[in-house]
Design a protein around this motif. Structure first.
Motif: not given
Length: 402
Positions: A3, A5-6, A8-9, A12, A14, A16, A75, A77, A145, A149
């Motif tokens: 998978q 990863q986030p 931009d942690p 929030e 990510s 998937e 993606a 948020e 994102a 990703g």
């Protein structure tokens, strides 16, 4: 597949990886793919809708054993989906129409494994459209994102490359700004200059080309039967049975094995028949040729053609002239008639640029491909300029189009 990863942690955000478009909620996917259709109208791009991509999966046209393993991205948020991308793990380079066979050969001669690779695309569909599907209001955030990703999935899984094919020009430019390699290729599209009817389109052509089109249409009409234009509930199972025979014949000759499974057309009938224009030639009670088109909000997309009998100019009539005529009558802005084909030029289809993005983690390989793409882009630009000058339109019409 590892998978992403986030992205931009802190924000929030990510990304998937799903095990197929069927794992996505249709309404959530389409809120990103075709928000303009929320009012009940047509999507601009029928090919990135959940129902089209799901039809490929349900029919087995993609998935295990096909070389197209769906692994779409979502993606989020704060838990809300703000973007999606139709991502596939590819075991070959078939059904893409942006050719990288030479890259694969070079990489494997150097001792690497080019496959599997990643492809953000609509399988078997050389039609330009958004590939990073973003919810309105989240354009920059979701694009970044999804692109990040896809790159991360490529590198984390130690894959040779990532390819984003038939994306929009804006996506190509944004991808280049983010460090991906941009590529330019070409197709032939017909553009509606607000023609009131087909005769008005003919009037824009040079005298010689106009006479040629009329001659070909007369030839086609003399095949001894009638031509049907079918859409929605007027399409019946017998029509798909006939078209399947045509598609098998063309697929066997062009690709060795047809890409699409028979069940795909049943899925289209069930979920997309209002988005389809099927043009069939019938002679003595038998269907002898056909062309399949998909209908977007402002574009008619010609996809497949086939026949069981040869008749002069029938291919041009069903695939090109009928498409133009139908687009004019229904107020569509353009006809995209598929990949390649300089023979389309004489029939009113002019060359246009198509766009793609590529990521190659190996720096040496990336430099070699970047040099190739720079030279190729200049050649494609020159081809488009020269081919446009040889187009069928009267000189003043060509100047207006430019």
């Amino acid at each position: 597949m590892t998978q992403a990863q986030p992205a931009d942690p802190a924000a929030e955000i990510s990304v998937e990886v799903l095990d197929g478009v069927l794992a996505a909620d249709p309404a959530t996917w389409d809120a990103c793919a075709c928000p303009e259709a929320a009012d009940g109208g047509r999507p601009y791009d029928p090919f990135t809708t959940h129902r089209f991509l799901a039809a490929l999966e349900r029919s087995g046209s993609v998935g295990p054993g096909t070389g197209w393993q769906p692994q779409p991205l979502l993606a989020r948020e704060g838990g809300r989906v703000i973007g999606a991308a139709p991502l596939y793990v590819k075991g070959h380079s078939q059904g893409e129409y942006i050719f990288d066979h030479a890259w694969a050969n070079a990489w494997e001669r150097a001792g690497g494994d080019y496959y599997p690779k990643l492809q953000v695309a609509v399988p078997f569909t050389p039609a330009t459209g958004r590939r990073f599907l973003v919810r309105p209001g989240h354009e920059r955030t979701a694009f970044a994102a999804l692109a990040q990703g896809a790159v991360q999935v490529t590198e984390t899984n130690d894959l040779s490359s990532l390819h984003v094919t038939f994306c929009t020009e804006a996506e190509r430019e944004a991808g280049e700004a983010a460090g991906l390699l941009g590529r330019i290729s070409q197709q032939f599209h017909w553009v509606n200059r607000d023609y009131p009817d087909f005769d008005a389109f003919l009037a824009a052509l040079s005298s010689r080309k106009r006479k040629n089109v009329r001659r070909e249409r007369a030839q086609a009409q003399s095949f001894g039967g009638r031509i049907l234009e079918l859409t929605g509930d007027s399409i019946e199972p017998r029509h798909w049975d006939a078209f399947w025979r045509f598609y098998q014949d063309t697929g066997a000759r062009k690709w060795g094995t047809p890409y699409l499974a028979r069940r795909f057309f049943d899925e289209v009938q069930e979920t997309m028949r209002d988005d389809v224009l099927l043009v069939l030639a019938e002679r003595e009670g038998q269907y002898v040729a056909g062309a399949l088109n998909f209908i977007g909000r402002d574009t008619l997309y010609g996809r497949y053609w086939g026949c069981t009998e040869h008749h002069p100019a029938l291919h041009f009539e069903l695939c090109y002239y009928r498409a133009i005529d139908w687009a004019i009558r229904h107020g569509l802005k353009r006809v995209e008639a598929g990949a390649q084909g300089e023979h389309k030029l004489a029939r009113g289809y002019l060359p246009v640029a198509c766009h793609s993005l590529h990521h190659l983690p190996n720096e040496g390989f990336r430099r070699a491909v970047a040099q190739f793409l720079e030279a190729e882009r200049g050649a494609v630009d020159r081809d488009i300029e020269v081919l446009t000058s040889y187009g069928p339109f009267r000189h003043a019409e060509v100047e207006e189009r430019e």
